[in-house]
Design an enzyme around this catalytic site. Structure first.
Site, mmCIF file in Angstrom:
data_model
loop_
_atom_site.group_PDB
_atom_site.id
_atom_site.type_symbol
_atom_site.label_atom_id
_atom_site.label_comp_id
_atom_site.label_asym_id
_atom_site.label_seq_id
_atom_site.Cartn_x
_atom_site.Cartn_y
_atom_site.Cartn_z
ATOM 1 N N SER A 13 58.428 64.326 50.979
ATOM 2 C CA SER A 13 57.916 63.061 50.671
ATOM 3 C C SER A 13 57.256 62.320 51.750
ATOM 4 O O SER A 13 57.839 62.059 52.852
ATOM 5 C CB SER A 13 59.566 61.993 50.288
ATOM 6 O OG SER A 13 58.846 60.824 50.369
ATOM 7 N N ASP A 40 55.646 58.102 47.125
ATOM 8 C CA ASP A 40 56.560 57.140 46.665
ATOM 9 C C ASP A 40 55.808 55.878 46.461
ATOM 10 O O ASP A 40 55.156 55.341 47.432
ATOM 11 C CB ASP A 40 57.731 56.917 47.538
ATOM 12 C CG ASP A 40 58.686 58.215 47.267
ATOM 13 O OD1 ASP A 40 59.125 58.046 46.403
ATOM 14 O OD2 ASP A 40 58.861 58.515 48.467
ATOM 15 N N MET A 42 56.152 52.058 45.390
ATOM 16 C CA MET A 42 57.276 50.843 45.183
ATOM 17 C C MET A 42 56.727 49.626 44.794
ATOM 18 O O MET A 42 55.609 49.137 45.563
ATOM 19 C CB MET A 42 57.967 50.844 46.390
ATOM 20 C CG MET A 42 58.709 52.057 46.753
ATOM 21 S SD MET A 42 59.580 51.791 48.333
ATOM 22 C CE MET A 42 60.064 53.560 48.623
ATOM 23 N N HIS A 72 55.698 59.301 42.440
ATOM 24 C CA HIS A 72 57.021 58.906 41.854
ATOM 25 C C HIS A 72 56.790 57.195 41.886
ATOM 26 O O HIS A 72 56.680 56.506 42.828
ATOM 27 C CB HIS A 72 58.079 59.039 42.998
ATOM 28 C CG HIS A 72 59.603 58.535 42.459
ATOM 29 N ND1 HIS A 72 60.642 58.655 43.622
ATOM 30 C CD2 HIS A 72 59.882 57.660 41.567
ATOM 31 C CE1 HIS A 72 61.588 58.127 42.998
ATOM 32 N NE2 HIS A 72 61.246 57.571 41.905
ATOM 33 N N MET A 74 58.238 53.917 41.530
ATOM 34 C CA MET A 74 59.381 52.898 41.447
ATOM 35 C C MET A 74 58.960 51.561 41.216
ATOM 36 O O MET A 74 58.674 50.714 41.817
ATOM 37 C CB MET A 74 59.994 53.030 42.755
ATOM 38 C CG MET A 74 61.011 54.234 42.931
ATOM 39 S SD MET A 74 61.193 54.665 44.823
ATOM 40 C CE MET A 74 59.880 55.427 45.179
ATOM 41 N N MET A 143 67.966 60.814 41.005
ATOM 42 C CA MET A 143 67.980 59.843 42.287
ATOM 43 C C MET A 143 69.273 60.370 43.011
ATOM 44 O O MET A 143 70.299 60.104 42.133
ATOM 45 C CB MET A 143 67.559 58.691 42.062
ATOM 46 C CG MET A 143 66.097 58.391 41.795
ATOM 47 S SD MET A 143 64.915 59.063 42.881
ATOM 48 C CE MET A 143 65.163 58.212 44.496
ATOM 49 N N GLY A 148 64.311 52.983 47.242
ATOM 50 C CA GLY A 148 63.725 51.776 48.286
ATOM 51 C C GLY A 148 63.503 52.088 49.539
ATOM 52 O O GLY A 148 62.373 51.882 50.127
ATOM 53 N N ASP A 177 66.128 63.815 44.778
ATOM 54 C CA ASP A 177 65.226 63.002 45.647
ATOM 55 C C ASP A 177 65.925 61.990 46.419
ATOM 56 O O ASP A 177 66.808 61.278 45.621
ATOM 57 C CB ASP A 177 64.247 62.116 45.011
ATOM 58 C CG ASP A 177 63.097 61.349 45.721
ATOM 59 O OD1 ASP A 177 63.410 61.560 47.091
ATOM 60 O OD2 ASP A 177 62.388 60.648 45.331
ATOM 61 N N GLY A 179 68.185 61.690 50.568
ATOM 62 C CA GLY A 179 69.109 62.404 51.413
ATOM 63 C C GLY A 179 69.307 64.005 51.380
ATOM 64 O O GLY A 179 70.210 64.555 51.790
ATOM 65 N N SER A 200 62.584 62.265 55.231
ATOM 66 C CA SER A 200 62.790 62.149 56.738
ATOM 67 C C SER A 200 63.296 63.385 57.386
ATOM 68 O O SER A 200 62.705 63.806 58.401
ATOM 69 C CB SER A 200 63.842 60.885 57.119
ATOM 70 O OG SER A 200 65.110 61.205 56.122
HETATM 71 C C1 DX5 Z 1 63.412 56.551 48.031
HETATM 72 C C2 DX5 Z 1 62.257 57.710 47.789
HETATM 73 C C3 DX5 Z 1 62.272 59.137 48.498
HETATM 74 C C4 DX5 Z 1 62.236 59.205 49.905
HETATM 75 C C5 DX5 Z 1 63.368 60.079 50.429
HETATM 76 O O1 DX5 Z 1 63.434 55.641 47.415
HETATM 77 O O2 DX5 Z 1 61.900 57.910 46.316
HETATM 78 O O3 DX5 Z 1 61.251 59.876 48.018
HETATM 79 O O4 DX5 Z 1 61.247 59.390 50.532
HETATM 80 O O5 DX5 Z 1 63.457 60.087 51.587
HETATM 81 P P1 DX5 Z 1 64.728 61.016 52.291
HETATM 82 O O6 DX5 Z 1 64.512 62.234 52.075
HETATM 83 O O7 DX5 Z 1 64.699 60.512 53.795
HETATM 84 O O8 DX5 Z 1 66.111 60.395 51.871
HETATM 85 ZN ZN ZN Z 2 60.473 59.564 45.757
#
Ligand code: DX5
Ligand code: ZN
Length: 227
Positions: A13, A40, A42, A72, A74, A143, A148, A177, A179, A200
């Protein structure tokens, strides 16, 4: 009976990348053997944050034309931006079931624009909410954090939903997606997930290729065993 999940895929991501070196980070993920780039988008009505817009999708296409772009949205009103993301080079477009629009119509529009339609559900949303949209979606994203932000903790309870979906849809693409790391990836794969988004965790690896190989080997191993 052994069940075989569809092809395992790893999607870094871009939200987890170093924004001072976006082009290099996109190439690093591609060269590391990732299957697609997860981007992502948003809006602050849908999540308490802002991130990228269509120009970043176009940047990814320019920098790495052959690297698949999984986008994605959001957004509360993704339906107003489908054409813009198609023009920018999105290949899969994911819309949330919690979005404030006609989701069936939006999914069909995504397909008619030549992209792959996908439906997403938040941690607090029951899996029954996506049922009406399954005929129009090629991919379901469950999710595993409240969307966010990157870097949040994986919500393992959400895997009840992926188990349910995998039983119902043996050959569908089922993604998580949020963690995802070396440990939670295995939990997800055991719960029927074949596509893993990771921000991350993957972008902080000094050797992303080695970590992607390790995750894929683990997923391949699980795919050969009964679920
Ligand atoms: C969260 C995003 C994810 C995010 C995941 O809102 O949709 O795609 O990048 O990041 P990690 O893998 O660090 O949880
Ligand atoms: Zn995402």
């Amino acid at each position: 009976m052994a069940m075989h999940n569809p092809k395992p895929q790893i999607l870094p991501s871009l939200l987890g990348a170093d924004y001072g070196r976006l082009a290099a980070e996109i190439l690093r993920a591609q060269d590391a053997g990732a299957d697609a780039l997860h981007i992502d988008i948003m809006d602050p009505h849908f999540v308490p944050n802002l991130s990228f817009g269509p120009d970043i999708v176009a940047l990814a296409r320019r920098v790495a034309p052959g690297f698949y772009r999984n986008v994605h949205l959001m957004m509360s009103r993704p339906d107003a931006f489908l054409e813009r993301f198609a023009e920018a080079g999105a290949q899969t477009l994911q819309i949330h079931v919690e979005a404030d629009c006609d989701k069936s119509a939006a999914l069909r529009r995504i397909r008619s624009l030549g992209m792959k339609p996908a439906i997403v559900l938040n941690p607090e949303t029951p899996v029954s909410a996506v049922e009406p949209f399954l005929p129009d979606a090629d991919e379901i994203l469950v999710m595993t954090v409240h969307p966010g932000y990157g870097g949040q903790k994986f919500l393992a309870d959400c895997l009840e939903k992926t188990r349910w979906l995998r039983k119902r849809l043996p050959s569908a693409d089922i993604m998580v997606d949020g963690g995802v790391n070396g440990e939670t990836a295995i939990l997800a794969a055991k719960a029927g997930v074949n596509q893993l988004v990771s921000g991350s965790y993957l972008f902080r690896q000094s050797d992303m290729a080695a970590e992607i190989r390790r995750l894929k080997d683990a997923l391949d191993g699980l795919a050969r065993t009964a679920v």
